[in-house]
Design a protein around this motif. Sequence first.
Motif, PDB file in Angstrom:
ATOM      1  N   UNK B 174       0.843  -1.199   0.000  1.00 22.96           N
ATOM      2  CA  UNK B 174       0.000   0.000   0.000  1.00 22.96           C
ATOM      3  C   UNK B 174       0.878   1.249   0.000  1.00 22.96           C
ATOM      4  N   UNK B 175       0.339   2.323  -0.536  1.00 26.31           N
ATOM      5  CA  UNK B 175       1.077   3.602  -0.580  1.00 26.31           C
ATOM      6  C   UNK B 175       0.097   4.751  -0.427  1.00 26.31           C
ATOM      7  N   UNK B 176       0.469   5.695   0.427  1.00 20.64           N
ATOM      8  CA  UNK B 176      -0.368   6.878   0.605  1.00 20.64           C
ATOM      9  C   UNK B 176       0.001   7.928  -0.434  1.00 20.64           C
ATOM     10  N   UNK B 177      -0.955   8.795  -0.752  1.00 17.98           N
ATOM     11  CA  UNK B 177      -0.663   9.887  -1.679  1.00 17.98           C
ATOM     12  C   UNK B 177       0.231  10.912  -0.966  1.00 17.98           C
ATOM     13  N   UNK B 178       0.812  11.821  -1.729  1.00 20.50           N
ATOM     14  CA  UNK B 178       1.772  12.779  -1.168  1.00 20.50           C
ATOM     15  C   UNK B 178       1.163  13.597  -0.030  1.00 20.50           C
ATOM     16  N   UNK B 179      -0.117  13.966  -0.170  1.00 19.52           N
ATOM     17  CA  UNK B 179      -0.743  14.766   0.886  1.00 19.52           C
ATOM     18  C   UNK B 179      -1.406  13.905   1.969  1.00 19.52           C
ATOM     19  N   UNK B 180      -1.208  12.595   1.910  1.00 19.85           N
ATOM     20  CA  UNK B 180      -1.736  11.636   2.910  1.00 19.85           C
ATOM     21  C   UNK B 180      -3.271  11.632   2.975  1.00 19.85           C
ATOM     22  N   UNK B 181      -3.897  12.098   1.927  1.00 19.74           N
ATOM     23  CA  UNK B 181      -5.375  12.118   1.908  1.00 19.74           C
ATOM     24  C   UNK B 181      -5.935  10.871   1.232  1.00 19.74           C
ATOM     25  N   UNK B 182      -5.118  10.191   0.491  1.00 19.51           N
ATOM     26  CA  UNK B 182      -5.571   8.998  -0.215  1.00 19.51           C
ATOM     27  C   UNK B 182      -4.591   7.858  -0.011  1.00 19.51           C
ATOM     28  N   UNK B 183      -5.073   6.634  -0.203  1.00 16.66           N
ATOM     29  CA  UNK B 183      -4.191   5.473  -0.052  1.00 16.66           C
ATOM     30  C   UNK B 183      -4.597   4.404  -1.059  1.00 16.66           C
ATOM     31  N   UNK B 184      -3.605   3.896  -1.758  1.00 17.92           N
ATOM     32  CA  UNK B 184      -3.835   2.830  -2.731  1.00 17.92           C
ATOM     33  C   UNK B 184      -3.302   1.520  -2.157  1.00 17.92           C
ATOM     34  N   UNK B 185      -4.067   0.448  -2.321  1.00 17.03           N
ATOM     35  CA  UNK B 185      -3.622  -0.863  -1.822  1.00 17.03           C
ATOM     36  C   UNK B 185      -3.820  -1.945  -2.858  1.00 17.03           C
ATOM     37  N   UNK B 186      -2.924  -2.903  -2.863  1.00 16.16           N
ATOM     38  CA  UNK B 186      -3.075  -4.057  -3.752  1.00 16.16           C
ATOM     39  C   UNK B 186      -2.680  -5.310  -2.983  1.00 16.16           C
ATOM     40  N   UNK B 187      -3.433  -6.385  -3.224  1.00 18.72           N
ATOM     41  CA  UNK B 187      -3.165  -7.654  -2.550  1.00 18.72           C
ATOM     42  C   UNK B 187      -3.300  -8.773  -3.564  1.00 18.72           C
ATOM     43  N   UNK B 188      -2.266  -9.587  -3.688  1.00 20.55           N
ATOM     44  CA  UNK B 188      -2.297 -10.737  -4.596  1.00 20.55           C
ATOM     45  C   UNK B 188      -2.399 -11.994  -3.746  1.00 20.55           C
ATOM     46  N   UNK B 189      -3.414 -12.807  -4.015  1.00 19.01           N
ATOM     47  CA  UNK B 189      -3.651 -13.986  -3.188  1.00 19.01           C
ATOM     48  C   UNK B 189      -3.728 -15.244  -4.041  1.00 19.01           C
ATOM     49  N   UNK B 190      -3.294 -16.338  -3.459  1.00 19.38           N
ATOM     50  CA  UNK B 190      -3.445 -17.648  -4.102  1.00 19.38           C
ATOM     51  C   UNK B 190      -3.899 -18.662  -3.079  1.00 19.38           C
ATOM     52  N   UNK B 191      -4.918 -19.446  -3.410  1.00 20.22           N
ATOM     53  CA  UNK B 191      -5.400 -20.516  -2.526  1.00 20.22           C
ATOM     54  C   UNK B 191      -5.276 -21.836  -3.279  1.00 20.22           C
TER      55      UNK B 191
END
Lengths: 73, 438
Positions: B174-191
Amino acid sequence: MTKHLIKLLIALLICSLTSACVHVREYQKNKLNDAEMALANRKAERNELNFQSYREGASGANAGKTGGGCGCN
Amino acid sequence: MKKIFLTAAGFAMLCRINAYAQVMKTDTAKKVFSLAEPPSTADNSGYQTKPLRVEEVNLVSSYYLQNGNHSAVTGGIGTEHVTDLSNGINLKLVWTGPGQHKNTIDAGLGFDHHTSASQAFINKSGASSTGGSRIYPSVDWTSENEKKGTSFGVGTYISSEYNYRSIGADLHFSAKTANKMGEFGVKLQGYFDQVRLIYPSEFIPTSTTTTTGGATVITTASGRTSTLSADGSETKSSIPSSPRNTYSASFSYSQIINPRLQIMFLADVVTQNGYLSLPFHRVYFNTGRDTIEHLPSSRFKLPLGFRANYFLGDRIIIRTYYRFYTDNWGTHSNTINLEVPVKISPFFSIAPFYRYYDQTAAKYFAPYEAHAPTDTYYTSNYEYAQFHANFFGAGIRLSPPKGVAGWQSLHELELRYGHYQQTTGLASNVVSLSLGFK
């Protein structure tokens, strides 16, 4: 009923996106930081999400599991 | 490949733990399990390190009771009575290493025990087991760079019950935007699952005994073999199983709109392949003959979600959620969730909730005695039927500063009750209790 609710949510979504985001400083985040405001499932919801994914065809996009486990009886 | 990934993930975690253990020579064994705030130490760069400590322990228990009359085991007719008692514990361990990397290990252990009336009818006479247990440990490690607003982690999960085993692993970032108002997340899963091939009693072959080269091989009705060698030794195989794999990529983006409103977009891309039917689900054709459920060996799912939480005035919070779902088996659905926590005091809230759900039927579904023997795929599992459902109830949350009931360590208590009703006739009640310790 469903269509009206969907339209209402879409309207809310459009309003949210079109209204300019205000820069919120740390000291202004007391309401956003309230535990009830978390953009996440409650801890006590975990088993509700499990049984819903077993009894319904749809799952995912709720920060829950996307596979694994059975719960098929 | 799976083993290599898990080994590498585990090795990376151990390396990091050991690395920090060497940095913090002043730590004592007692501090590792202290619930109190441990002292910090400063390194040469001026950053503060904090030794490993237990930040939070959560216990969640639920009791689930269900009734209905469309069991898949008996071909879309028959009792769906189920009870399930579920208990889970989660341990959150944190430490801060050099460079202000906050590390978190989330270790969980869950245990369910269920009774299912329809399970007895895997054996046509109703004589098979009506209960079962499932155990599911999990571990997740996350390293967060608080200065940059980024985090990276890996996790693994195992679930085991008599007729099903599952191993899962994930990578998340995950990474927050420069102004810390937004956050992007990604998760890769395998079962990577294994479905044990336990068939309805009328479809299992009779037990056979063969003798080859002095060894006697007994093949039981479940498909398990027992080999008796000439020297008297015996080897037994397990019940045959079939693989089912699930791969998913989950994306999220959250944004603060103003001091009272925040929103989040969620999207999962899920693909499954392997044995996606269940071997003990019957289907009755329109000829009266029965067979075993047969579904395609691949499935693609696309759920898209949206959350918006708004703080109205000083006491009311509006929590909303909407999900659109589609898959290539023909199911489309909408889920709408509304919860309105009302703060009776800053530390006590009551939260009524309502959830609406609807779905179209999968193209392979038909009820009891409606499928034709010429159909390529068939199921009478009402999970794939057309229906809508209502789920409503309320929860309470207590988080007093001096601890719940004056117990300082118990910082949070949540109690929730919900009633669920499908238009198929299935109804259930669930009560959950969550306790948070610090």
